[in-house]
Design an enzyme around this catalytic site. Structure first.
Site, PDB file in Angstrom:
ATOM      1  N   THR A 197      -6.691  18.494  -2.043  1.00 22.72           N
ATOM      2  CA  THR A 197      -6.096  17.589  -3.033  1.00 22.72           C
ATOM      3  C   THR A 197      -7.005  17.540  -4.249  1.00 22.72           C
ATOM      4  O   THR A 197      -8.165  17.126  -4.156  1.00 22.72           O
ATOM      5  CB  THR A 197      -5.908  16.187  -2.408  1.00 22.72           C
ATOM      6  OG1 THR A 197      -5.044  16.338  -1.281  1.00 22.72           O
ATOM      7  CG2 THR A 197      -5.281  15.219  -3.394  1.00 22.72           C
TER       8      THR A 197
ATOM      9  N   GLY B 292       9.270  11.662  -5.204  1.00 24.39           N
ATOM     10  CA  GLY B 292      10.590  11.131  -5.541  1.00 24.39           C
ATOM     11  C   GLY B 292      11.775  11.780  -4.864  1.00 24.39           C
ATOM     12  O   GLY B 292      12.917  11.470  -5.226  1.00 24.39           O
TER      13      GLY B 292
ATOM     14  N   TYR C 296      -9.786  16.012   1.323  1.00 26.96           N
ATOM     15  CA  TYR C 296     -10.499  15.509   0.143  1.00 26.96           C
ATOM     16  C   TYR C 296     -11.895  16.073   0.287  1.00 26.96           C
ATOM     17  O   TYR C 296     -12.647  15.638   1.167  1.00 26.96           O
ATOM     18  CB  TYR C 296     -10.557  13.977   0.154  1.00 26.96           C
ATOM     19  CG  TYR C 296      -9.260  13.297  -0.195  1.00 26.96           C
ATOM     20  CD1 TYR C 296      -8.711  13.418  -1.464  1.00 26.96           C
ATOM     21  CD2 TYR C 296      -8.593  12.511   0.724  1.00 26.96           C
ATOM     22  CE1 TYR C 296      -7.531  12.779  -1.797  1.00 26.96           C
ATOM     23  CE2 TYR C 296      -7.404  11.859   0.403  1.00 26.96           C
ATOM     24  CZ  TYR C 296      -6.877  12.002  -0.860  1.00 26.96           C
ATOM     25  OH  TYR C 296      -5.706  11.383  -1.190  1.00 26.96           O
TER      26      TYR C 296
ATOM     27  N   SER D 177      -2.829  14.434   6.920  1.00 27.48           N
ATOM     28  CA  SER D 177      -3.762  13.804   5.987  1.00 27.48           C
ATOM     29  C   SER D 177      -5.150  13.715   6.596  1.00 27.48           C
ATOM     30  O   SER D 177      -5.308  13.377   7.772  1.00 27.48           O
ATOM     31  CB  SER D 177      -3.270  12.394   5.647  1.00 27.48           C
ATOM     32  OG  SER D 177      -4.295  11.681   4.995  1.00 27.48           O
TER      33      SER D 177
ATOM     34  N   ASP E  65       6.339  17.781  -4.592  1.00 32.27           N
ATOM     35  CA  ASP E  65       6.574  16.473  -3.974  1.00 32.27           C
ATOM     36  C   ASP E  65       6.662  15.397  -5.044  1.00 32.27           C
ATOM     37  O   ASP E  65       6.296  15.604  -6.203  1.00 32.27           O
ATOM     38  CB  ASP E  65       5.544  16.146  -2.875  1.00 32.27           C
ATOM     39  CG  ASP E  65       4.165  15.715  -3.394  1.00 32.27           C
ATOM     40  OD1 ASP E  65       4.038  15.213  -4.535  1.00 32.27           O
ATOM     41  OD2 ASP E  65       3.194  15.862  -2.619  1.00 32.27           O
TER      42      ASP E  65
ATOM     43  N   HIS F 208       0.797  12.854  -6.870  1.00 37.38           N
ATOM     44  CA  HIS F 208       0.313  11.964  -5.813  1.00 37.38           C
ATOM     45  C   HIS F 208       1.260  10.753  -5.657  1.00 37.38           C
ATOM     46  O   HIS F 208       0.820   9.642  -5.380  1.00 37.38           O
ATOM     47  CB  HIS F 208      -1.112  11.497  -6.109  1.00 37.38           C
ATOM     48  CG  HIS F 208      -1.964  11.274  -4.902  1.00 37.38           C
ATOM     49  ND1 HIS F 208      -3.021  12.079  -4.569  1.00 37.38           N
ATOM     50  CD2 HIS F 208      -1.924  10.336  -3.932  1.00 37.38           C
ATOM     51  CE1 HIS F 208      -3.606  11.621  -3.466  1.00 37.38           C
ATOM     52  NE2 HIS F 208      -2.955  10.560  -3.052  1.00 37.38           N
TER      53      HIS F 208
ATOM     54  N   GLY G 265       6.769  12.221   1.012  1.00 36.04           N
ATOM     55  CA  GLY G 265       5.689  11.285   1.299  1.00 36.04           C
ATOM     56  C   GLY G 265       6.244  10.006   1.891  1.00 36.04           C
ATOM     57  O   GLY G 265       6.394   9.869   3.112  1.00 36.04           O
ATOM     58  N   ARG G 266       6.630   9.072   1.032  1.00 32.81           N
ATOM     59  CA  ARG G 266       7.077   7.760   1.514  1.00 32.81           C
ATOM     60  C   ARG G 266       8.257   7.808   2.482  1.00 32.81           C
ATOM     61  O   ARG G 266       8.266   7.022   3.447  1.00 32.81           O
ATOM     62  CB  ARG G 266       7.375   6.853   0.322  1.00 32.81           C
ATOM     63  CG  ARG G 266       6.114   6.507  -0.493  1.00 32.81           C
ATOM     64  CD  ARG G 266       6.465   5.648  -1.692  1.00 32.81           C
ATOM     65  NE  ARG G 266       5.317   5.365  -2.541  1.00 32.81           N
ATOM     66  CZ  ARG G 266       4.885   6.154  -3.524  1.00 32.81           C
ATOM     67  NH1 ARG G 266       5.500   7.317  -3.773  1.00 32.81           N
ATOM     68  NH2 ARG G 266       3.845   5.805  -4.266  1.00 32.81           N
TER      69      ARG G 266
ATOM     70  N   ARG H 273       0.283   7.642  -7.651  1.00 31.51           N
ATOM     71  CA  ARG H 273      -0.786   6.781  -7.135  1.00 31.51           C
ATOM     72  C   ARG H 273      -2.147   7.080  -7.750  1.00 31.51           C
ATOM     73  O   ARG H 273      -3.121   6.382  -7.462  1.00 31.51           O
ATOM     74  CB  ARG H 273      -0.864   6.925  -5.611  1.00 31.51           C
ATOM     75  CG  ARG H 273       0.416   6.495  -4.937  1.00 31.51           C
ATOM     76  CD  ARG H 273       0.540   7.053  -3.529  1.00 31.51           C
ATOM     77  NE  ARG H 273      -0.348   6.464  -2.556  1.00 31.51           N
ATOM     78  CZ  ARG H 273      -0.141   5.307  -1.931  1.00 31.51           C
ATOM     79  NH1 ARG H 273       0.930   4.602  -2.207  1.00 31.51           N
ATOM     80  NH2 ARG H 273      -0.990   4.866  -1.023  1.00 31.51           N
TER      81      ARG H 273
ATOM     82  N   TYR I 107       0.840  -1.198   0.000  1.00 32.96           N
ATOM     83  CA  TYR I 107       0.000   0.000   0.000  1.00 32.96           C
ATOM     84  C   TYR I 107       0.879   1.253   0.000  1.00 32.96           C
ATOM     85  O   TYR I 107       0.655   2.185  -0.780  1.00 32.96           O
ATOM     86  CB  TYR I 107      -0.951   0.015   1.205  1.00 32.96           C
ATOM     87  CG  TYR I 107      -1.578   1.373   1.399  1.00 32.96           C
ATOM     88  CD1 TYR I 107      -2.475   1.881   0.464  1.00 32.96           C
ATOM     89  CD2 TYR I 107      -1.219   2.185   2.475  1.00 32.96           C
ATOM     90  CE1 TYR I 107      -3.013   3.151   0.608  1.00 32.96           C
ATOM     91  CE2 TYR I 107      -1.745   3.453   2.623  1.00 32.96           C
ATOM     92  CZ  TYR I 107      -2.634   3.930   1.689  1.00 32.96           C
ATOM     93  OH  TYR I 107      -3.154   5.206   1.815  1.00 32.96           O
TER      94      TYR I 107
ATOM     95  N   LYS J  20      -3.209  20.995  -3.989  1.00 32.28           N
ATOM     96  CA  LYS J  20      -2.207  19.930  -4.108  1.00 32.28           C
ATOM     97  C   LYS J  20      -2.596  19.002  -5.257  1.00 32.28           C
ATOM     98  O   LYS J  20      -3.715  18.481  -5.279  1.00 32.28           O
ATOM     99  CB  LYS J  20      -2.141  19.130  -2.805  1.00 32.28           C
ATOM    100  CG  LYS J  20      -1.256  17.894  -2.893  1.00 32.28           C
ATOM    101  CD  LYS J  20      -1.085  17.232  -1.550  1.00 32.28           C
ATOM    102  CE  LYS J  20      -0.164  16.037  -1.625  1.00 32.28           C
ATOM    103  NZ  LYS J  20      -0.784  14.849  -2.206  1.00 32.28           N
TER     104      LYS J  20
ATOM    105  N   THR K 159       0.228  11.924   4.291  1.00 31.88           N
ATOM    106  CA  THR K 159       0.127  10.493   3.958  1.00 31.88           C
ATOM    107  C   THR K 159      -0.811   9.829   4.969  1.00 31.88           C
ATOM    108  O   THR K 159      -0.801  10.166   6.155  1.00 31.88           O
ATOM    109  CB  THR K 159       1.497   9.787   3.966  1.00 31.88           C
ATOM    110  OG1 THR K 159       2.188  10.096   5.169  1.00 31.88           O
ATOM    111  CG2 THR K 159       2.349  10.208   2.773  1.00 31.88           C
ATOM    112  N   ALA K 160      -1.588   8.905   4.470  1.00 32.51           N
ATOM    113  CA  ALA K 160      -2.652   8.280   5.253  1.00 32.51           C
ATOM    114  C   ALA K 160      -2.089   7.213   6.204  1.00 32.51           C
ATOM    115  O   ALA K 160      -0.992   6.701   5.987  1.00 32.51           O
ATOM    116  CB  ALA K 160      -3.650   7.628   4.296  1.00 32.51           C
TER     117      ALA K 160
END
Ligand SMILES: Cc1cc2nc3c(=O)[nH]c(=O)nc-3n(C[C@H](O)[C@H](O)[C@H](O)COP(=O)(O)O)c2cc1C
Ligand SMILES: CCCCC(=O)C(=O)O
Length: 364
Positions: A160, A286, A134, A106, A284, A253, A307-308, A256, A24, A229, A78-79
């Protein structure tokens, strides 16, 4: 082994997490072309340093919408942080605040927004937070969520706009990720009760007809600055500024939503040109190295968002892990600035990057 780079946290996170949760976080839409492009694009942008500039002391601080940040690096929304580590959103908020940076919370956080801002402020009383929304088709309900974020001390609303529908995440569909029972409690989408308390969570919906008219509605719903965003087209960047947004986040995103959107770093120059300094531009997607941050600044970003990498830090070492991720990236940016002869982030300019993405496209 002591992690030295953000990729070391990625490897550790992957070792620790349940494979469906890992998928995920790591995955993207369709064939994940954009996921890969976001990171690989940085490798073909060369840095051409200036020398003999005596950049002994470096100033990394930046101002974004009235907040002085210690560095041009913030946390993207991030969720579901509690799926990564029991420290969850409170741990990541504390680490980001302690680093003197800003968290975009988020809407799909697994911790209540009030608890997240309080945790961040316990680490740094001046910590700033923005709330990612959202927009929900039920506008009265959206309004309640916005008011909740305002009351919790969020100072901007990050809407977003790249998600009128949810992206096709095939890893999650194969893993049955969204069906895992009890997994996805988004604490900030609970029903407002007449008592002022919050009831059962609603599942997050997407507004299929999302349009500029909704932006006009948002102005009536909040006095907070509105940030968009998910801007990738220069024409949308221009419209955003004309429609009075306070800032934009250039984002696909993290690959995603729509697959095959180009890497954000390749989209940035045209957007920076369209915006022409009128509002801050955050990028954002990478960002994994200090040199990536430097390239984004050189192409016109005010700051970047992670993010990640925040999730990797959290999964690998909780709050401490997030702090380590931020500190490593800060040190890398500082070193890259020294090696490029920049004493301040304001001195990072386009003369340092070759070839421009457009030039490299024309050679393909
Ligand atoms: C696991 C995960 C959850 C995300 N959740 C949200 C979210 O709730 N809202 C949102 O606007 N973007 C969300 N994003 C997108 C990020 O804000 C950001 O655009 C993207 O992760 C940046 O790319 P990076 O992961 O390569 O740094 C999410 C991304 C990931 C990886
Ligand atoms: C409904 C949660 C959406 C989280 C998100 O934006 C993502 O996974 O990319």
């Amino acid at each position: 082994m002591t992690p030295l780079a953000l990729r070391d946290f990625e490897a550790e996170a992957r070792r620790r997490l349940d494979p469906a949760i890992w998928d995920y976080y790591a995955g993207g839409a369709d064939d994940e072309v954009t996921v890969r492009a976001n990171t690989s694009a940085y490798a073909r942008i060369g840095l051409v340093p200036r020398v003999l500039r005596g950049a002994f002391h470096r100033q990394l601080a930046v101002d974004v919408l009235g907040h002085r940040l210690s560095m041009p690096i913030l946390a993207a929304p991030t969720a579901f942080h509690l799926l990564a580590h029991p420290d969850g959103e409170k741990g990541s908020a504390r680490a980001v605040a302690a680093a003197g940076s800003l968290s975009i919370i988020s809407m799909a956080a697994t911790t209540a927004v009030e608890e997240i801002t309080a945790a961040g402020r316990s680490a740094n009383p001046d910590a700033a937070f923005w709330f990612q929304l959202y927009l929900q088709p039920d506008l009265a309900y959206s309004q309640a969520v916005i008011e909740r974020a305002e009351a919790a001390g969020c100072s901007a609303l990050v809407v977003t706009v790249d998600s009128p529908v949810y992206g096709n995440r095939e890893r999650d569909r194969r893993n049955g990720f969204l069906d895992l029972p009890g997994l996805l409690v988004a604490e900030n989408t609970r029903e407002p009760l007449p008592t002022g308390e919050w009831g059962n969570p609603r599942s997050i919906g997407f507004t299929g007809d999302l349009s500029w008219d909704h932006l006009a509605w948002l102005r009536t719903a909040t006095s907070l600055p509105v940030v968009l965003k998910g801007i990738t087209h220069p024409e949308d960047a221009r419209l955003a500024v004309e429609n009075g947004v306070a800032a934009i986040v250039v984002s696909n995103h993290g690959g995603r939503q729509l697959d095959t959107v180009p890497a954000t770093i390749d989209l940035l120059p045209a957007i920076a040109e369209a915006v022409d300094g009128r509002v801050p531009v955050v990028l954002d997607g990478g960002i994994r190295r200090g040199t990536d941050v430097l390239k984004a600044l050189a192409f016109g970003a005010t700051a970047v968002a992670l993010g990640r990498p925040i999730i990797w830090g959290l999964a690998a070492g909780g709050e401490q892990g997030v702090g380590d991720v931020l500190s490593i990236l800060r040190t890398e940016l500082d070193r890259a600035m020294a090696l490029c002869g920049c004493s301040s982030v304001l001195e990072v300019s386009r003369e340092l990057v070759r070839p421009a993405p457009e030039e490299s496209w024309s050679r393909l």
